[in-house]
Design a protein around this motif. Structure first.
Motif, PDB file in Angstrom:
ATOM      1  N   GLY A  21      24.315  24.371  26.058  1.00  0.00           N
ATOM      2  CA  GLY A  21      25.015  23.939  26.813  1.00  0.00           C
ATOM      3  C   GLY A  21      25.965  25.410  27.409  1.00  0.00           C
ATOM      4  N   HIS A  60      27.744  15.710  29.982  1.00  0.00           N
ATOM      5  CA  HIS A  60      28.008  17.480  29.880  1.00  0.00           C
ATOM      6  C   HIS A  60      28.196  18.750  31.529  1.00  0.00           C
ATOM      7  CE1 HIS A  60      25.745  21.033  31.031  1.00  0.00           C
ATOM      8  NE2 HIS A  60      26.190  21.785  29.745  1.00  0.00           N
ATOM      9  N   LEU A 246      27.261  19.342  23.745  1.00  0.00           N
ATOM     10  CA  LEU A 246      26.934  19.657  25.281  1.00  0.00           C
ATOM     11  C   LEU A 246      28.027  20.085  25.994  1.00  0.00           C
ATOM     12  CD1 LEU A 246      23.971  17.173  26.171  1.00  0.00           C
ATOM     13  CD2 LEU A 246      23.965  20.240  25.600  1.00  0.00           C
ATOM     14  N   MET A 247      29.423  19.508  25.709  1.00  0.00           N
ATOM     15  CA  MET A 247      30.940  19.891  26.849  1.00  0.00           C
ATOM     16  C   MET A 247      31.208  21.120  25.803  1.00  0.00           C
ATOM     17  SD  MET A 247      32.563  15.570  27.288  1.00  0.00           S
ATOM     18  CE  MET A 247      31.705  14.670  28.047  1.00  0.00           C
ATOM     19  N   GLY A 250      29.195  23.850  27.324  1.00  0.00           N
ATOM     20  CA  GLY A 250      29.487  23.821  29.514  1.00  0.00           C
ATOM     21  C   GLY A 250      30.256  24.636  29.876  1.00  0.00           C
TER      22      GLY A 250
END
Length: 305
Positions: A21, A60, A246-247, A250
């Motif tokens: 991510g 994401h 993932l966030m 990211g």
């Protein structure tokens, strides 16, 4: 550390997903793209079904785009009027894309369509961007004068609107159409579409580079957020645990990527982005040829059957 993903129905290494991510977020911030063209294949390669990967990656992309767009907004590098017109088409295209996604999944053709779309789109766009970036870099090193940009037939279309921040006078028709195409592709393939949108805006619509990246991130943010909600409601394929991991990665990576992108010349960015897109497309093609059943058929049976 292993963590079980309820919708994807398999355990994953948390640190691996976090690193993925962050890396994709960095690329997103540097090049002004959503990064889905890279994240979705990566998730598929580690065992997550294409349908879940596409639906979950949208969140994401939205998070990474929000972080990057905020950075460009502070530098006044976003054209609000142009972004608004793009979003008129983008939201419509996203809704149409999610509907098509649902129909293909019901017919059992979704995985094959995702795989073929990635191979064709990434290898084509990657090759074009890499060759253009290489030519631009060679012109710069040789001191040659870059070819003058002239207006094309697009600039003769009616319903023109003045976009003050970008300092252009352009018909809203091609802008809305571009938004529809980007939204549609993004919903089906799990990509923000920035790597397609940025060249189109620069070379066809003649939007200045200074506002292209930030404006493209706004479109990516809204369309991917919309796609996430639609996928969650209609297909129930958004894995919240995966999306959250993932966030986190990211958002962190996008901030560093946006700063790094400001230190690299435009032709170098296009060359690197073209090479990256082409590499992912070739890698996806290899996987499709070597393990077609394992990647795109067997895993999906447990989800769609």
């Amino acid at each position: 550390m292993q963590l079980y993903l309820p919708i994807a129905d398999l355990p994953v290494n948390v640190f691996l997903v976090l690193a993925m991510g962050a890396a994709v977020g960095f690329v997103s911030g540097m090049f002004g793209i959503g990064g889905g063209f890279l994240m979705t294949p990566l998730l598929i390669f580690i065992g997550i079904t294409p349908a879940v990967a596409v639906a979950s990656v949208a969140s994401h992309i939205a998070a990474s785009s929000f972080s990057g767009a905020l950075s460009y907004w502070r530098r006044r590098a976003i054209d609000p009027a142009l972004a608004s017109v793009l979003l008129c088409g983008g939201v419509t295209g996203t809704a149409l894309g999610v509907w098509t996604f649902t129909q293909l999944r019901a017919l059992g053709q979704l995985d094959l369509m995702i795989a073929l779309s990635y191979v064709v789109l990434l290898t084509t766009v990657g090759s074009l961007m890499f060759s253009e970036g290489l030519r631009a870099l060679m012109r710069t090193r040789s001191g040659a004068v870059p070819p003058r940009r002239t207006h094309n037939w697009i600039h003769g279309l009616p319903l023109k609107m003045r976009f003050k921040r970008s300092k252009i006078y352009l018909s809203v028709i091609p802008v809305v159409i571009v938004g529809i195409v980007i939204g549609f592709i993004g919903a089906i393939m799990g990509i923000g579409g920035g790597f397609i949108l940025v060249p189109i805006m620069i070379y066809l619509l003649r939007v200045p580079t200074s506002t292209v990246i930030g404006t493209s991130m706004v479109l990516t943010l809204v369309t991917m957020l919309f796609a996430t909600m639609l996928h969650a409601v209609t297909n129930h394929l958004v894995d919240a645990v995966l999306a959250l991991i993932l966030m986190v990665g990211g958002v962190t990576g996008a901030q560093f990527g946006a700063r790094a992108g400001q230190k690299i010349r435009g032709e170098q960015l296009r060359l690197l982005l073209g090479l990256l897109i082409l590499s992912v497309g070739v890698r996806f093609a290899i996987e499709l040829v070597i393990q077609p059943a394992d990647l795109f058929t067997i895993r999906e049976l447990g989800v769609t059957g």
